[in-house]
Design a protein around this motif. Structure first.
Motif, mmCIF file in Angstrom:
data_model
loop_
_atom_site.group_PDB
_atom_site.id
_atom_site.type_symbol
_atom_site.label_atom_id
_atom_site.label_comp_id
_atom_site.label_asym_id
_atom_site.label_seq_id
_atom_site.Cartn_x
_atom_site.Cartn_y
_atom_site.Cartn_z
ATOM 1 N N GLU A 70 0.994 -1.050 -0.171
ATOM 2 C CA GLU A 70 -0.075 0.000 0.055
ATOM 3 C C GLU A 70 0.914 1.276 0.017
ATOM 4 O OE1 GLU A 70 -3.108 0.026 3.078
ATOM 5 O OE2 GLU A 70 -3.494 -1.895 2.707
ATOM 6 N N LEU A 71 1.952 1.121 0.685
ATOM 7 C CA LEU A 71 2.793 2.426 0.636
ATOM 8 C C LEU A 71 3.578 2.790 -0.607
ATOM 9 C CD1 LEU A 71 4.393 4.602 2.421
ATOM 10 C CD2 LEU A 71 6.071 2.904 2.810
ATOM 11 N N LEU A 105 1.325 6.623 -7.125
ATOM 12 C CA LEU A 105 0.117 7.427 -7.091
ATOM 13 C C LEU A 105 0.560 8.756 -7.040
ATOM 14 C CD1 LEU A 105 -2.699 5.256 -5.951
ATOM 15 C CD2 LEU A 105 -2.054 5.711 -8.552
ATOM 16 N N ASP A 106 1.305 9.071 -6.132
ATOM 17 C CA ASP A 106 1.583 10.390 -5.573
ATOM 18 C C ASP A 106 2.573 11.213 -6.821
ATOM 19 O OD1 ASP A 106 1.900 12.811 -3.975
ATOM 20 O OD2 ASP A 106 3.829 12.182 -3.693
ATOM 21 N N GLN A 157 2.254 1.695 -3.474
ATOM 22 C CA GLN A 157 1.300 2.321 -4.168
ATOM 23 C C GLN A 157 1.237 3.518 -4.100
ATOM 24 O OE1 GLN A 157 -2.511 0.299 -3.845
ATOM 25 N NE2 GLN A 157 -2.590 0.193 -6.329
ATOM 26 N N ASP A 158 1.022 3.938 -2.960
ATOM 27 C CA ASP A 158 0.911 5.575 -2.721
ATOM 28 C C ASP A 158 2.006 6.375 -3.300
ATOM 29 O OD1 ASP A 158 -1.529 4.942 -1.194
ATOM 30 O OD2 ASP A 158 -0.643 5.161 0.693
#
Length: 143
Positions: free
Chosen positions: A6-7, A13-14, A9-10
């Motif tokens: 998740e980190l 995306l950022d 992926q963040d």
């Protein structure tokens, strides 16, 4: 999905939503275009060198989140370093994307390591780096 996934992926995306070093560089020593014909990703890379270091770099382009986020992360990692630093980082990143041992910490670029498991997306992640390799080969030695 794990917390680490998740980190990562963040991070991707950022950088896709708010790319760093985005836009044309007014004064560049090299402008290099890169295209991934298999998916349509396009990238134009701008490099400026001074005193043996990459003093500025930027990109413009269109494409998937992977290619655009990779370009943003890449430029953040190379600005301020030497052309040799950038070439070594490019080689290390391309090993990472092939699922090979890198032998060094790549910082936020490691967010893209999972792409090694997605063969169709490897070309997306490698496009900015291949374009960088071509730009570095054209960068004047005196810069």
């Amino acid at each position: 999905m794990s917390l680490l996934d998740e980190l990562y992926q963040d991070v991707i995306l950022d950088h896709y939503r708010k790319p760093r070093h985005h836009g044309e560089l007014a004064v560049a020593d090299v402008v290099q275009e890169g295209i991934n014909p298999s998916c349509g990703d396009e990238l134009t890379l701008y490099l400026k060198a001074e005193g043996g270091r990459l003093s500025a770099a930027s990109f413009v382009g269109e494409g998937c989140a992977i290619s655009q986020a990779t370009a943003s992360l890449m430029l953040g990692a190379i600005v301020g370093g030497t052309r040799e630093d950038a070439a070594a980082l490019s080689a290390a990143f391309q090993r990472l994307i092939r699922g090979e041992d890198v032998g060094r910490d790549l910082g936020d670029l490691e967010a893209l390591a999972g792409i090694a498991k997605l063969p169709a997306r490897v070309k997306c992640a490698v496009l900015p780096w291949k374009t960088l390799d071509e730009a570095l080969a054209r960068l004047p030695e005196a810069s």
